[in-house]
Design a protein around this motif. Structure first.
Motif, mmCIF file in Angstrom:
data_model
loop_
_atom_site.group_PDB
_atom_site.id
_atom_site.type_symbol
_atom_site.label_atom_id
_atom_site.label_comp_id
_atom_site.label_asym_id
_atom_site.label_seq_id
_atom_site.Cartn_x
_atom_site.Cartn_y
_atom_site.Cartn_z
ATOM 1 N N SER A 20 0.835 -1.212 0.000
ATOM 2 C CA SER A 20 0.000 0.000 0.000
ATOM 3 C C SER A 20 0.864 1.255 0.000
ATOM 4 O O SER A 20 0.554 2.246 -0.674
ATOM 5 C CB SER A 20 -0.927 -0.002 1.218
ATOM 6 O OG SER A 20 -1.830 -1.080 1.157
ATOM 7 N N GLY A 21 1.958 1.210 0.752
ATOM 8 C CA GLY A 21 2.887 2.339 0.753
ATOM 9 C C GLY A 21 3.528 2.545 -0.603
ATOM 10 O O GLY A 21 3.664 3.692 -1.083
ATOM 11 N N THR B 194 1.068 4.151 -2.880
ATOM 12 C CA THR B 194 0.929 5.591 -2.614
ATOM 13 C C THR B 194 2.040 6.382 -3.294
ATOM 14 O O THR B 194 1.797 7.436 -3.892
ATOM 15 C CB THR B 194 0.954 5.852 -1.097
ATOM 16 O OG1 THR B 194 -0.105 5.120 -0.472
ATOM 17 C CG2 THR B 194 0.780 7.340 -0.802
ATOM 18 N N ILE C 20 1.349 6.374 -7.078
ATOM 19 C CA ILE C 20 0.242 7.265 -7.439
ATOM 20 C C ILE C 20 0.672 8.727 -7.359
ATOM 21 O O ILE C 20 0.330 9.544 -8.212
ATOM 22 C CB ILE C 20 -0.971 7.007 -6.523
ATOM 23 C CG1 ILE C 20 -1.575 5.635 -6.826
ATOM 24 C CG2 ILE C 20 -2.030 8.089 -6.698
ATOM 25 C CD1 ILE C 20 -2.666 5.209 -5.867
ATOM 26 N N SER C 21 1.443 9.067 -6.319
ATOM 27 C CA SER C 21 1.852 10.463 -6.144
ATOM 28 C C SER C 21 2.806 10.933 -7.231
ATOM 29 O O SER C 21 2.995 12.139 -7.428
ATOM 30 C CB SER C 21 2.515 10.646 -4.775
ATOM 31 O OG SER C 21 3.710 9.879 -4.686
ATOM 32 N N ALA D 258 -7.253 4.888 -7.336
ATOM 33 C CA ALA D 258 -7.888 5.169 -6.041
ATOM 34 C C ALA D 258 -9.196 4.394 -5.899
ATOM 35 O O ALA D 258 -9.484 3.836 -4.831
ATOM 36 C CB ALA D 258 -8.148 6.674 -5.911
#
Length: 338
Positions: A167-168, A171, A174-175, A187
């Motif tokens: 999950s990290g 993130t 995605i960023s 998302a």
């Protein structure tokens, strides 16, 4: 040999679940942001509908209904296999990180390949499987101890750790992406929002189920033996490691192909096998078909409720499933550690 009373319980449960699924499908087909009306469902289904009614039912509602039901079947069977081969009641492809691994593959494929997922949906399920398989390999590797095998609690904790780590990574990925449309898609996927709502997604998922469901039912007796202690299973003559690896691959393939077209759904694979065993007992020849139907109904009901809670986008099915499943997971965890 199965006693007649157990078979009778299974037949009753099958009939009740089939009826429950049909009723839920009927409710789901007629309930939504663009109301079709329950009185018009059967006429439209049999070809007596306007263009708008045909579009709502055949293009929007029915594909989504079948996708959620088939994905629920796959997730439930995956969870049942994982619980049997690890002898761990807490095992679920979403909880122990397999779904997260599939999601990482889907995210990288979608974000960095110059394609639209609907055009390459068959390749998307294969990418999800390979990514989930790699994740499962590392979870298995870190959970295994020579002379001890797989410790159930350690497997869950390592799986949760992998899930959080992935999950990290998601993130960070995605960023780093500037395209808003692609970020929105990932998302929604992470939240468990059913995104594969065209008929092509059904044809992408169906071959996996048509192959893996009969294979798992064929292996039902081996699953019974794997639930025994490892020395007993080896003493009976079962090639434990070989059977466990093949069944693990099956569980990963079922979960990955399902979440590739639905999004990050957890807890269906946790709840359905437990409910099935409570209804018909632990014998896999009886409980696996029941677990599959329960999983299909649970996800269909979660999506039906979720998409109508808030118009027009609704609440993701994964959130509704987690709302029910998370307390159940805590209950099982407390019961194991008590």
């Amino acid at each position: 040999m199965m006693v007649p009373s157990a078979r009778r319980k299974q037949r009753i449960a099958l009939v009740v679940l089939f009826l429950l699924i049909l009723v839920t499908m009927f409710i789901s087909a007629g309930w939504g942001y663009s109301s079709l009306g329950y009185k018009r469902l059967l006429p439209v289904l049999f070809g007596d509908g306007s263009r708008k009614e045909d579009f709502i039912l055949f293009t929007i509602r029915l594909p989504r209904i079948f996708i959620t039901m088939l994905a629920g079947v796959g997730l439930a069977l995956s969870g049942a296999i994982l619980q049997r081969i690890t002898r761990n009641d807490l095992a679920d492809p979403g909880i122990i990180g397999i779904n997260a691994g599939a999601g990482l593959g889907v995210a990288v494929f979608f974000l960095y390949m110059p394609i639209e997922p609907g055009n390459f949906v068959f390749l998307l399920t294969a990418v999800a499987f390979l990514s989930a398989m790699l994740t499962a390999f590392f979870i298995y590797l870190f959970s295994f101890r020579k002379g001890e095998g797989i410790n159930p609690v350690r497997l869950v904790l390592i799986g949760i750790g992998f899930s959080l780590s992935i999950s990290g990574i998601m993130t960070v990925i995605i960023s780093s992406v500037a395209e808003r449309e692609k970020v929105d898609f990932i998302a929604k996927w992470l939240a468990g929002s059913i995104w594969g709502t065209d008929w092509i997604f059904i044809w992408a998922l169906l071959p996996w189920l048509l192959i893996l469901i009969p294979f798992t039912l064929y292996k039902a007796n081996q699953l019974n033996l794997l639930e025994l202690s490892e020395p007993v299973a080896v003493g009976i003559g079962l090639p434990v490691q070989k059977e466990r690896i093949w069944l693990l691959i099956t569980a990963v393939a079922l979960a990955a192909s399902s979440v590739a077209v639905t999004g990050g759904i957890s807890f269906i694979g946790l709840m359905a096998p437990h409910i099935a065993k409570a209804l018909v007992g632990p014998r896999n020849q009886l409980s696996l078909p029941i677990a599959m139907l329960i999983g299909g109904w649970l996800l269909l009901a979660a999506d039906t409720i979720g998409r109508n809670l808030a118009d027009p986008s609704g609440v993701p099915a994964g959130v509704v499933a987690a709302f029910i499943g998370a307390p159940y997971f805590v209950y099982l965890l407390l019961r194991r550690t008590a």
